[in-house]
Design a protein around this motif. Structure first.
Motif, mmCIF file in Angstrom:
data_model
loop_
_atom_site.group_PDB
_atom_site.id
_atom_site.type_symbol
_atom_site.label_atom_id
_atom_site.label_comp_id
_atom_site.label_asym_id
_atom_site.label_seq_id
_atom_site.Cartn_x
_atom_site.Cartn_y
_atom_site.Cartn_z
ATOM 1 N N VAL A 101 38.148 -57.777 39.840
ATOM 2 C CA VAL A 101 38.530 -59.304 39.617
ATOM 3 C C VAL A 101 38.504 -59.868 38.410
ATOM 4 O O VAL A 101 38.400 -59.118 37.485
ATOM 5 C CB VAL A 101 37.209 -60.028 40.563
ATOM 6 C CG1 VAL A 101 37.328 -59.715 42.077
ATOM 7 C CG2 VAL A 101 35.983 -59.818 39.636
ATOM 8 N N GLU A 102 39.059 -60.975 38.254
ATOM 9 C CA GLU A 102 39.212 -61.574 36.801
ATOM 10 C C GLU A 102 38.146 -62.111 36.411
ATOM 11 O O GLU A 102 37.272 -62.546 37.161
ATOM 12 C CB GLU A 102 40.437 -62.616 37.310
ATOM 13 C CG GLU A 102 40.838 -63.572 35.902
ATOM 14 C CD GLU A 102 41.912 -64.698 36.178
ATOM 15 O OE1 GLU A 102 42.071 -65.221 35.159
ATOM 16 O OE2 GLU A 102 42.350 -64.751 37.102
ATOM 17 N N LYS A 104 36.601 -65.252 34.890
ATOM 18 C CA LYS A 104 36.972 -66.590 35.181
ATOM 19 C C LYS A 104 36.122 -67.337 34.225
ATOM 20 O O LYS A 104 36.344 -68.804 34.011
ATOM 21 C CB LYS A 104 36.710 -66.932 36.488
ATOM 22 C CG LYS A 104 37.936 -66.278 37.494
ATOM 23 C CD LYS A 104 38.005 -67.091 38.851
ATOM 24 C CE LYS A 104 39.011 -66.184 39.589
ATOM 25 N NZ LYS A 104 39.005 -66.877 40.996
ATOM 26 N N GLY A 166 30.218 -68.945 42.015
ATOM 27 C CA GLY A 166 31.461 -69.190 42.778
ATOM 28 C C GLY A 166 32.524 -68.254 42.438
ATOM 29 O O GLY A 166 33.667 -68.418 43.015
ATOM 30 N N ASN A 167 32.231 -67.161 41.897
ATOM 31 C CA ASN A 167 33.347 -66.037 41.663
ATOM 32 C C ASN A 167 32.733 -64.875 41.680
ATOM 33 O O ASN A 167 31.566 -64.630 41.289
ATOM 34 C CB ASN A 167 34.246 -66.366 40.642
ATOM 35 C CG ASN A 167 33.339 -66.251 39.304
ATOM 36 O OD1 ASN A 167 33.348 -65.240 38.594
ATOM 37 N ND2 ASN A 167 33.207 -67.556 38.739
ATOM 38 N N LEU A 168 33.607 -63.752 41.964
ATOM 39 C CA LEU A 168 32.767 -62.386 42.108
ATOM 40 C C LEU A 168 32.235 -61.638 40.876
ATOM 41 O O LEU A 168 31.492 -61.029 40.619
ATOM 42 C CB LEU A 168 33.655 -61.528 42.674
ATOM 43 C CG LEU A 168 33.858 -61.548 44.192
ATOM 44 C CD1 LEU A 168 35.118 -60.812 44.701
ATOM 45 C CD2 LEU A 168 32.829 -61.486 45.229
ATOM 46 N N ASN A 169 33.170 -62.124 39.667
ATOM 47 C CA ASN A 169 32.871 -61.576 38.492
ATOM 48 C C ASN A 169 31.571 -62.009 37.793
ATOM 49 O O ASN A 169 30.510 -61.268 37.420
ATOM 50 C CB ASN A 169 33.947 -61.923 37.309
ATOM 51 C CG ASN A 169 33.635 -61.740 35.921
ATOM 52 O OD1 ASN A 169 33.259 -62.542 35.221
ATOM 53 N ND2 ASN A 169 33.536 -60.543 35.735
ATOM 54 N N GLN A 170 31.425 -63.377 37.777
ATOM 55 C CA GLN A 170 30.001 -63.772 37.582
ATOM 56 C C GLN A 170 29.000 -63.393 38.653
ATOM 57 O O GLN A 170 27.770 -63.461 38.025
ATOM 58 C CB GLN A 170 30.156 -65.246 37.340
ATOM 59 C CG GLN A 170 30.791 -66.057 36.287
ATOM 60 C CD GLN A 170 31.040 -67.319 36.036
ATOM 61 O OE1 GLN A 170 31.546 -68.048 36.404
ATOM 62 N NE2 GLN A 170 29.766 -67.948 35.273
ATOM 63 N N MET A 329 33.772 -68.311 47.584
ATOM 64 C CA MET A 329 33.918 -67.301 46.527
ATOM 65 C C MET A 329 35.164 -66.422 47.014
ATOM 66 O O MET A 329 35.801 -66.079 46.012
ATOM 67 C CB MET A 329 32.430 -66.456 46.394
ATOM 68 C CG MET A 329 32.619 -65.478 45.233
ATOM 69 S SD MET A 329 30.829 -64.987 44.678
ATOM 70 C CE MET A 329 30.388 -64.250 46.171
ATOM 71 N N SER A 332 38.146 -68.380 46.371
ATOM 72 C CA SER A 332 38.684 -68.585 44.956
ATOM 73 C C SER A 332 39.398 -67.153 44.399
ATOM 74 O O SER A 332 40.240 -67.339 43.700
ATOM 75 C CB SER A 332 37.129 -68.756 44.160
ATOM 76 O OG SER A 332 37.291 -68.608 42.842
ATOM 77 N N GLU A 333 38.932 -66.058 44.984
ATOM 78 C CA GLU A 333 39.519 -64.711 44.564
ATOM 79 C C GLU A 333 41.005 -64.653 44.998
ATOM 80 O O GLU A 333 41.682 -64.268 44.503
ATOM 81 C CB GLU A 333 38.720 -63.499 44.680
ATOM 82 C CG GLU A 333 37.375 -63.731 44.081
ATOM 83 C CD GLU A 333 37.306 -63.654 42.553
ATOM 84 O OE1 GLU A 333 38.159 -63.232 41.968
ATOM 85 O OE2 GLU A 333 36.059 -64.142 41.928
#
Length: 335
Positions: A101-102, A104, A166-170, A329, A332-333
């Motif tokens: 994933v990016e 963000k 809210g995102n997989l990276n974090q 989440m 969002s991806e």
């Protein structure tokens, strides 16, 4: 009010936080506010608002609600050392997540450091989050969960900490950090310890981003001198590091992202794994010393036996809030 009732109340705190976050997402705040630091501050205030309401309505002193207590001076030094030692582990988790994933948050952090002074950036991204986020997740939430199921509380509070990003990276490194933070609180019996660690981790990111412009300026001057002297070795080395001749922050971040995504999971483990393994082992030794200094080591060893198997931490409002966060989440991806 008994523990079970308090857990139901704090679950509503998280559900309310999710609800307010969704509602405010429809307000075009960024249309009127262009400073990333102000936007981050607003999001932090939204995060902490339901917890404040809970503390006020329950008439629980802040120190008691979040377990804010003094820690021994010797442990402050050890906490700084512990933070340094767990950083390679966080880098490993972050690197693995970026294979899929990016990242963000880097752009937001970069904008904050570019639009504000170093002091303001440090306050907004390190000082305020270390107080607000710790007060909510390791304070109000974890402090109530642990009274019933200490071990389960560690993983649940860490999971909630992760998904609200809210995102997989974090989520990936926030979840790991949440576990580490809860364990540190048990070692010191004070949320002040995790506030210190949280501040140091976020602060190091601000310091790094503040240093990057000087690094880029230096690399550009090295490149220009290499061109003048026709030093192809230096030219190739600099252009490979930057991904070209664009000496901007965006170019550096983009090339770093591309270099990482081109790696396999094995490459990442070989690059980041050995240092993470060694430093995490040392961190565990430091952790034990911290717990012994605070007379908490024996309690930590016995903590698993304090689980009340018949009780449940997840109630319907919390389950719905978790489901909403997971769906958002994933969306969002995909978007």
């Amino acid at each position: 009010m008994n523990t079970s009732q308090r857990i139901k109340r704090v679950n509503w705190v998280f559900a309310a936080t999710v609800g307010i976050s969704i509602i405010t997402s429809f307000i075009p705040i960024s249309t009127f506010v262009h400073n990333s630091a102000v936007l981050l501050l607003i999001s932090q205030l939204i995060l902490v608002f339901p917890a404040i309401i809970y503390i006020v309505t329950e008439k629980v002193p802040y120190q008691e609600a979040v377990r804010f207590r003094r820690i021994r001076p010797a442990n402050i030094f050890l906490l700084i050392l512990f933070t340094i030692l767990i950083m390679p582990l966080m880098s490993l988790v972050n690197a693995i997540s970026m294979l899929f994933v990016e990242n963000k948050i880097t752009n937001t952090m970069t904008n904050i450091t570019e639009q504000n002074s170093f002091v303001i950036a440090l306050m907004i991204t390190a000082l305020i989050p270390c107080i607000f986020e710790e007060s909510v997740y390791r304070g109000v939430l974890y402090n109530e969960y642990r009274k019933m199921k200490p071990v389960s509380a560690i993983f649940l509070s860490a999971f909630l900490f992760g998904i609200l990003h809210g995102n997989l990276n974090q989520f990936s490194y926030a979840f790991v950090m949440g576990i580490v933070f809860a364990l540190v609180i048990e070692a010191t019996d004070s949320i002040l310890s995790t506030m210190i660690i949280h501040f140091l981790i976020n602060g190091s990111s601000v310091l790094t981003l503040a240093f990057y412009p000087k690094l880029l300026s230096f690399l550009e001057s090295v490149y220009n001198r290499a061109v003048e002297s026709n030093n192809t070795n230096v030219i190739n080395m600099v252009t490979e590091f930057m991904g070209g001749t664009d000496f901007t922050m965006d170019a550096l971040m983009k090339n770093s992202q591309q270099a990482l995504t081109s790696m396999s999971i094995g490459d990442v483990l070989r690059s980041y794994g050995p240092m993470a393994l060694i430093s995490t082992g040392l961190a565990l030794l430091v952790y034990r010393t911290i717990a012994v200094n605070a007379d908490r080591w024996q309690y930590i060893k016995e903590m698993i036996h304090a689980e009340k198997k018949e009780q449940h931490l997840i109630t319907l409002p919390l389950a719905i809030a978790i489901l909403i966060c997971i769906v958002l989440m994933i969306l969002s991806e995909l978007v």
